[in-house]
Scaffold this motif. Structure first.
Motif, PDB file in Angstrom:
ATOM      1  N   ILE A 314       0.824  -1.212   0.000  1.00 23.44           N
ATOM      2  CA  ILE A 314       0.000   0.000   0.000  1.00 23.44           C
ATOM      3  C   ILE A 314       0.857   1.261   0.000  1.00 23.44           C
ATOM      4  O   ILE A 314       0.448   2.307  -0.493  1.00 23.44           O
ATOM      5  CB  ILE A 314      -0.961  -0.024   1.204  1.00 23.44           C
ATOM      6  CG1 ILE A 314      -2.036   1.050   1.035  1.00 23.44           C
ATOM      7  CG2 ILE A 314      -0.206   0.154   2.519  1.00 23.44           C
ATOM      8  CD1 ILE A 314      -3.168   0.931   2.023  1.00 23.44           C
ATOM      9  N   ALA A 315       2.082   1.175   0.531  1.00 20.14           N
ATOM     10  CA  ALA A 315       2.962   2.346   0.500  1.00 20.14           C
ATOM     11  C   ALA A 315       3.313   2.721  -0.931  1.00 20.14           C
ATOM     12  O   ALA A 315       3.390   3.908  -1.274  1.00 20.14           O
ATOM     13  CB  ALA A 315       4.231   2.069   1.302  1.00 20.14           C
ATOM     14  N   TYR A 316       3.526   1.725  -1.778  1.00 20.51           N
ATOM     15  CA  TYR A 316       3.822   2.008  -3.183  1.00 20.51           C
ATOM     16  C   TYR A 316       2.584   2.538  -3.905  1.00 20.51           C
ATOM     17  O   TYR A 316       2.693   3.376  -4.807  1.00 20.51           O
ATOM     18  CB  TYR A 316       4.316   0.746  -3.869  1.00 20.51           C
ATOM     19  CG  TYR A 316       5.653   0.263  -3.350  1.00 20.51           C
ATOM     20  CD1 TYR A 316       6.801   1.023  -3.525  1.00 20.51           C
ATOM     21  CD2 TYR A 316       5.773  -0.943  -2.677  1.00 20.51           C
ATOM     22  CE1 TYR A 316       8.022   0.594  -3.048  1.00 20.51           C
ATOM     23  CE2 TYR A 316       6.992  -1.383  -2.192  1.00 20.51           C
ATOM     24  CZ  TYR A 316       8.115  -0.610  -2.376  1.00 20.51           C
ATOM     25  OH  TYR A 316       9.324  -1.033  -1.893  1.00 20.51           O
ATOM     26  N   LEU A 317       1.401   2.072  -3.513  1.00 24.10           N
ATOM     27  CA  LEU A 317       0.172   2.601  -4.106  1.00 24.10           C
ATOM     28  C   LEU A 317      -0.008   4.067  -3.733  1.00 24.10           C
ATOM     29  O   LEU A 317      -0.437   4.886  -4.555  1.00 24.10           O
ATOM     30  CB  LEU A 317      -1.021   1.769  -3.624  1.00 24.10           C
ATOM     31  CG  LEU A 317      -2.366   2.038  -4.300  1.00 24.10           C
ATOM     32  CD1 LEU A 317      -2.277   1.748  -5.799  1.00 24.10           C
ATOM     33  CD2 LEU A 317      -3.465   1.180  -3.674  1.00 24.10           C
ATOM     34  N   PHE A 318       0.328   4.402  -2.498  1.00 21.55           N
ATOM     35  CA  PHE A 318       0.282   5.798  -2.059  1.00 21.55           C
ATOM     36  C   PHE A 318       1.276   6.643  -2.850  1.00 21.55           C
ATOM     37  O   PHE A 318       0.963   7.771  -3.267  1.00 21.55           O
ATOM     38  CB  PHE A 318       0.576   5.855  -0.564  1.00 21.55           C
ATOM     39  CG  PHE A 318       0.464   7.225   0.046  1.00 21.55           C
ATOM     40  CD1 PHE A 318      -0.675   7.994  -0.119  1.00 21.55           C
ATOM     41  CD2 PHE A 318       1.504   7.752   0.796  1.00 21.55           C
ATOM     42  CE1 PHE A 318      -0.787   9.251   0.451  1.00 21.55           C
ATOM     43  CE2 PHE A 318       1.406   9.004   1.368  1.00 21.55           C
ATOM     44  CZ  PHE A 318       0.265   9.764   1.194  1.00 21.55           C
ATOM     45  N   SER A 319       2.469   6.102  -3.078  1.00 22.28           N
ATOM     46  CA  SER A 319       3.470   6.809  -3.887  1.00 22.28           C
ATOM     47  C   SER A 319       2.965   7.036  -5.300  1.00 22.28           C
ATOM     48  O   SER A 319       3.163   8.111  -5.886  1.00 22.28           O
ATOM     49  CB  SER A 319       4.768   6.007  -3.918  1.00 22.28           C
ATOM     50  OG  SER A 319       5.285   5.801  -2.628  1.00 22.28           O
TER      51      SER A 319
END
Length: 497
Positions: A314-319
């Protein structure tokens, strides 16, 4: 209600949680929509008080500053008294601020009532509602965060025309009085914030030992106090040690860079369109387009983030959402026709909604449930600084350069930088430390070991979260056989990085 282990110690992912979600939807709508909706009354205030626009606009600015800047205060109150009492008091303060503002005779009185008092009341509602939402949802938490975040564009779309009608029929004083009554709904939202069994921030008490409810919170991974080996329980109202966590530091820097430029295009959009020759009515409709797309994007992105294959990343989706938003600003800086501005609004609303739906979900996954109240307060304080720097600086640049193009380039670059930093730091820093073999006895992370030592335990207790690192499923000595199926908890680092 039967023998054997049950899931009562974990988030129920439903049940009364849907009522909590509805209350969080309303509170989020008031918190983000109300300061902007008050701007409808600015022209009448300027006429009555003989003030300029900048002086009058400080009412909304102070309200927003209180909403963000009092985050640590709200965290301390939630830890001390619990979510429900804080929200009930916050609803009363928010309502009282607008009611008292209707009797104001000077702008200073408006600053203190509608600005400080109502802003503080909204802050005391917004933060506890997010904390309680994280306690009720785990597996469905991304969807719940997305649905709750949708309250912002919905209420903004509703409160602005409502304020206009109140102004026409009752004047600004009558409008403020009725809006104060409307804010009493925050008290009703606070009343439904019943803590789930076996979890939730509970009021702390000084005692020789843990109270039964504190022991239950400890078993749920929500320890709020620490006890020296032979002493009394010591309160930890604001856990500032979260700042030393590497994953939280990455998120905080990302949030600061993001807040510098995220809100600037939406604030300047209408004036930018008018400067390009777009009629006033069509220019105002551009913000409605952003709002309509935002309403759909937030719950949709929340549902997408909850998919099993995407949630660990999810951190990469936020990025990705930040990158999309920043690139939209950069590519639309030279847009002059109405058609290209509409296309910009659709793309901006979509990426803006993604950011809004994911920002608090990423924080919950980063720090875990028991440190989320303190982490949220500190992040909101950091965001308050950025909000006070970004939009005012952009306005001054517009006044100095008479050119909106450079503002879109600057804001887009800041948001892109935030997205790149989040992705690179997650990949290079957090994943690298995750791949390193943990030292013996530190499976739960250094902070968990330190807490266990402070509490006098013979060995670190297994916790539900290990910020920034992959939690190793190692049963503690004397524990029963491992469950055959373990659901990801809110603090699992596989969701946070």
């Amino acid at each position: 209600m039967g023998a054997g282990p049950r899931r009562g110690v974990g988030p129920p992912d439903g049940g009364w949680g849907w009522a909590v979600l509805g209350a969080c939807f309303v509170v989020t709508g008031f918190a983000y929509g109300f300061p902007k909706a008050v701007s409808v009354f600015f022209r009448a205030l300027m006429s009555d008080f003989g003030a300029g626009y900048s002086d009058t606009a400080w009412v909304s600015s102070i309200m927003l500053a209180m909403l963000y800047g009092t985050g640590p205060v709200s965290s301390i109150l939630v830890t001390r008294f619990g979510c429900r009492p804080v929200m009930l008091v916050g609803g009363l303060l928010a309502s009282a601020g607008m009611i008292l503002a209707s009797f104001a005779t000077r702008l200073l009185e408006l600053y203190l009532t509608a600005g400080v008092l109502t802003g503080l009341g909204l802050a005391l509602n917004f933060q506890p509602s997010l904390i309680m939402l994280g306690l009720y949802f785990d597996r469905r938490r991304p969807l719940a965060n997305g649905l709750a975040a949708a309250g912002s564009p919905v209420f903004l779309s509703a409160l602005s025309p409502l304020g206009q009608q109140l102004l026409v029929h009752f004047g600004w004083r009558g409008g403020f009085l009725l809006l104060g009554g409307l804010l009493l709904h925050c008290c009703a939202c606070g009343a439904v914030m019943r803590p789930p069994p076996g979890s939730g921030p509970r009021p702390l008490r000084d005692s020789a030992g843990d109270a039964p409810e504190e022991a239950e919170a400890d078993r749920a991974g929500l320890s709020l106090s620490e006890a020296p080996p032979g002493g009394r329980t010591r309160r930890r109202l604001l856990d500032v040690t979260v700042c030393a966590d590497r994953a939280f530091a990455v998120y905080a820097v990302t949030k600061f860079l993001m807040a510098l430029g995220l809100f600037v295009p939406a604030i300047l959009l209408v004036n930018y369109a008018k400067d390009a020759g777009v009629p006033d009515a069509d220019a105002a409709f551009l913000l409605s387009i952003v709002g309509f797309v935002d309403i759909v994007a937030r719950p949709a992105c929340g549902a997408l983030a909850g998919l099993p294959r995407l949630r660990p990343h999810i951190a990469y989706l936020f990025s990705l959402a930040l990158l999309a938003n920043g690139l939209t600003d950069l590519s639309s800086a030279r847009a002059r026709s109405y058609g290209t501005l509409v296309a910009f609004c659709i793309a901006f609303g979509l990426s803006y909604g993604m950011v809004g739906a994911l920002q608090f979900e990423v924080l919950m996954a980063t720090v875990g449930a028991h440190r989320f109240p303190s982490a949220l307060g500190l992040v909101l304080l950091i965001e308050a600084v950025a909000v006070l720097i970004g939009p005012p600086s952009a306005g001054r640049l517009v006044d100095a350069l008479k050119n909106y193009e450079i503002i879109f380039y600057l804001a887009g670059s800041e948001v892109v930088l935030a997205g790149v930093f989040m992705a690179v730091a997650t990949k290079c820093c957090l994943r690298r430390s995750q791949d390193a073999p943990p030292s013996p006895g530190t499976e739960g992370g250094a902070s968990d070991t330190e807490d266990a030592e402070e509490e006098g335990d013979p060995e670190p207790l297994p916790t539900e979260e290990s910020p920034g690192l992959e939690a190793l499923e190692v049963p503690s000595p004397g524990a029963g056989p491992a469950e055959p199926e373990v659901e990801a908890g809110p603090g699992r680092a596989s969701e946070s990085v």
